[in-house]
Design a protein around this motif. Structure first.
Motif, PDB file in Angstrom:
ATOM      1  N   LEU A   1       0.767  -1.202  -0.036  1.00 55.75           N
ATOM      2  CA  LEU A   1       0.084  -0.106   0.022  1.00 55.75           C
ATOM      3  C   LEU A   1       0.925   1.144   0.049  1.00 55.75           C
ATOM      4  CD1 LEU A   1      -1.147  -2.070   2.578  1.00 55.75           C
ATOM      5  CD2 LEU A   1      -3.117  -0.943   1.748  1.00 55.75           C
ATOM      6  N   THR A   2       0.350   2.231  -0.885  1.00 55.55           N
ATOM      7  CA  THR A   2       1.433   3.598  -0.768  1.00 55.55           C
ATOM      8  C   THR A   2       0.347   4.667  -0.809  1.00 55.55           C
ATOM      9  OG1 THR A   2       2.673   2.375  -2.378  1.00 55.55           O
ATOM     10  CG2 THR A   2       2.790   4.846  -2.378  1.00 55.55           C
ATOM     11  N   HIS A   3       0.801   5.515   0.445  1.00 56.28           N
ATOM     12  CA  HIS A   3      -0.003   6.772   0.476  1.00 56.28           C
ATOM     13  C   HIS A   3       0.921   7.894   0.388  1.00 56.28           C
ATOM     14  CE1 HIS A   3      -2.970   9.466   1.816  1.00 56.28           C
ATOM     15  NE2 HIS A   3      -2.206  10.153   2.771  1.00 56.28           N
ATOM     16  N   GLY A   4       1.208   8.821  -0.551  1.00 58.00           N
ATOM     17  CA  GLY A   4       2.156  10.039  -0.645  1.00 58.00           C
ATOM     18  C   GLY A   4       3.542   9.162  -0.381  1.00 58.00           C
ATOM     19  N   ARG A   5       4.298   9.422   0.470  1.00 57.13           N
ATOM     20  CA  ARG A   5       5.635   8.866   0.575  1.00 57.13           C
ATOM     21  C   ARG A   5       5.565   7.484   1.518  1.00 57.13           C
ATOM     22  NH1 ARG A   5       9.676  14.049   1.556  1.00 57.13           N
ATOM     23  NH2 ARG A   5       9.010  15.178  -0.580  1.00 57.13           N
ATOM     24  N   ILE A   6       4.480   7.218   1.931  1.00 58.62           N
ATOM     25  CA  ILE A   6       4.565   6.023   3.012  1.00 58.62           C
ATOM     26  C   ILE A   6       4.063   4.933   2.182  1.00 58.62           C
ATOM     27  CG2 ILE A   6       3.203   5.011   4.822  1.00 58.62           C
ATOM     28  CD1 ILE A   6       2.557   7.809   5.718  1.00 58.62           C
ATOM     29  N   THR A   7       5.016   3.779   2.211  1.00 58.55           N
ATOM     30  CA  THR A   7       4.772   2.406   1.690  1.00 58.55           C
ATOM     31  C   THR A   7       4.768   1.488   2.826  1.00 58.55           C
ATOM     32  OG1 THR A   7       5.738   3.166  -0.598  1.00 58.55           O
ATOM     33  CG2 THR A   7       5.543   0.862   0.057  1.00 58.55           C
TER      34      THR A   7
ATOM     35  N   GLU B   1      -5.466   2.884   9.306  1.00 60.13           N
ATOM     36  CA  GLU B   1      -5.781   4.370   9.673  1.00 60.13           C
ATOM     37  C   GLU B   1      -5.159   5.232   8.229  1.00 60.13           C
ATOM     38  OE1 GLU B   1      -7.399   5.651  12.070  1.00 60.13           O
ATOM     39  OE2 GLU B   1      -7.372   3.503  13.188  1.00 60.13           O
ATOM     40  N   LEU B   2      -4.855   4.476   7.314  1.00 55.25           N
ATOM     41  CA  LEU B   2      -4.450   5.358   6.076  1.00 55.25           C
ATOM     42  C   LEU B   2      -5.723   5.883   5.726  1.00 55.25           C
ATOM     43  CD1 LEU B   2      -2.234   2.520   4.389  1.00 55.25           C
ATOM     44  CD2 LEU B   2      -1.377   4.767   5.554  1.00 55.25           C
ATOM     45  N   PRO B   3      -5.481   6.962   5.326  1.00 49.98           N
ATOM     46  CA  PRO B   3      -6.766   7.755   4.613  1.00 49.98           C
ATOM     47  C   PRO B   3      -6.825   7.506   2.941  1.00 49.98           C
ATOM     48  CG  PRO B   3      -4.979   9.484   4.947  1.00 49.98           C
ATOM     49  CD  PRO B   3      -4.401   8.102   5.300  1.00 49.98           C
ATOM     50  N   GLY B   4      -6.829   6.177   2.738  1.00 53.24           N
ATOM     51  CA  GLY B   4      -6.839   5.979   1.500  1.00 53.24           C
ATOM     52  C   GLY B   4      -5.334   5.657   0.661  1.00 53.24           C
ATOM     53  N   CYS B   5      -5.244   5.064  -0.259  1.00 50.00           N
ATOM     54  CA  CYS B   5      -4.054   4.659  -0.974  1.00 50.00           C
ATOM     55  C   CYS B   5      -4.004   3.911  -2.246  1.00 50.00           C
ATOM     56  CB  CYS B   5      -3.333   3.570   0.125  1.00 50.00           C
ATOM     57  SG  CYS B   5      -4.235   2.018   0.075  1.00 50.00           S
ATOM     58  N   SER B   6      -2.893   3.947  -2.903  1.00 49.19           N
ATOM     59  CA  SER B   6      -2.906   3.070  -3.918  1.00 49.19           C
ATOM     60  C   SER B   6      -2.471   1.654  -3.553  1.00 49.19           C
ATOM     61  CB  SER B   6      -2.049   3.565  -5.177  1.00 49.19           C
ATOM     62  OG  SER B   6      -0.651   3.524  -4.606  1.00 49.19           O
ATOM     63  N   TYR B   7      -2.756   0.627  -4.089  1.00 53.32           N
ATOM     64  CA  TYR B   7      -2.217  -0.954  -3.619  1.00 53.32           C
ATOM     65  C   TYR B   7      -2.119  -1.764  -4.934  1.00 53.32           C
ATOM     66  CZ  TYR B   7      -7.237  -2.531  -4.828  1.00 53.32           C
ATOM     67  OH  TYR B   7      -8.376  -2.754  -5.536  1.00 53.32           O
ATOM     68  N   HIS B   8      -1.360  -2.823  -4.532  1.00 54.54           N
ATOM     69  CA  HIS B   8      -0.889  -3.786  -5.233  1.00 54.54           C
ATOM     70  C   HIS B   8      -1.029  -5.190  -4.548  1.00 54.54           C
ATOM     71  CE1 HIS B   8       1.514  -7.015  -7.462  1.00 54.54           C
ATOM     72  NE2 HIS B   8       0.813  -6.496  -8.572  1.00 54.54           N
TER      73      HIS B   8
END
Length: 235
Positions: free
Chosen positions: A156-162, A191-198
């Protein structure tokens, strides 16, 4: 046979050190002291079940030995046996046994080589890729992977957070968020406010120290009603 084996099944028993099962071996389960796994409780038959890993098979199975209360694998009674993929939860009487597939000698989750990912035979689903818009979507994504008993790695990636969560038959056996791991990392992921995922069917070799249920963590740690997260089935 254990000397030549690449993998073993780690059986976690309540109140005892984990047992190891290698291809060509078996473990008996029951109330009597002569069993390999002794569960001293009236809910367990004297000779309740046997866990067998045939040398020509890629995974072991558990067989109910005509016990009084039966054996449940991942919430379903077996008749009379069921194969184990790792990540399984097995109910024997009032006891829950947990199973993990491990590489021999390394103590790692699946593979001895630190830079090599492997694909598990257990997962038959598709790779997934996309985006979720909010916190609820993140939680729903992980809950669906548990419900479908998927095996693989969710990144999961949110901004700079992976961050990532590794699944084995729907259970989270490894989670990482920054410097946090295990339960604390999974709570951060929720608690991630949305993300891209694989989500891919490959897994890396990592230390696996706990087995986590997405649904149980959401309900017990965050007081989330998971029934509202499940998407209704299409007619």
């Amino acid at each position: 046979m254990a000397n030549d084996a690449k993998f073993c099944m780690l059986v976690r028993v309540p109140g005892e050190k984990p047992k190891r099962l290698y291809p060509g071996e078996r473990l008996t389960v029951g109330r009597e002291s002569g069993n390999d796994i002794v569960l001293r409780n009236g809910s367990v038959s004297r000779q309740h079940a046997v866990i067998v890993w045939d040398v020509d098979e890629d995974r072991p199975y558990i067989k109910d030995l005509q016990s009084a209360n039966g054996v449940e694998v991942d919430g379903e009674f077996i008749e009379p046996q069921a194969y184990l993929n790792g990540g399984n939860s097995v109910l024997v009487g009032d006891f829950t046994l947990a199973f993990e597939l491990r590489s021999v000698g390394s103590g790692r989750f699946l593979n001895e080589k630190e830079d090599e990912a492997v694909t598990l035979f257990a997962d038959k689903g598709k790779q997934l890729k996309g985006e979720v818009e909010d916190l609820e979507g993140v939680r729903r994504l992980l809950l669906e992977l548990e419900t479908e008993k998927r095996t693989g790695t969710l990144t999961l990636t949110h901004g700079r957070i992976t961050c990532e969560a590794m699944f084995s038959m729907g259970k989270v056996v490894y989670a990482q968020h920054g410097e946090k791991h295990g339960l604390q990392a999974l709570l951060e992921i929720f608690e991630l406010p949305g993300c891209s995922y694989h989500f891919g069917k490959q897994v890396r070799p990592v230390e696996s120290t706990e087995i986590l249920s997405v649904g149980e963590v959401l309900e017990k740690e965050l007081d989330v009603d998971t029934k509202h997260l499940v998407k209704p089935k299409k007619a």
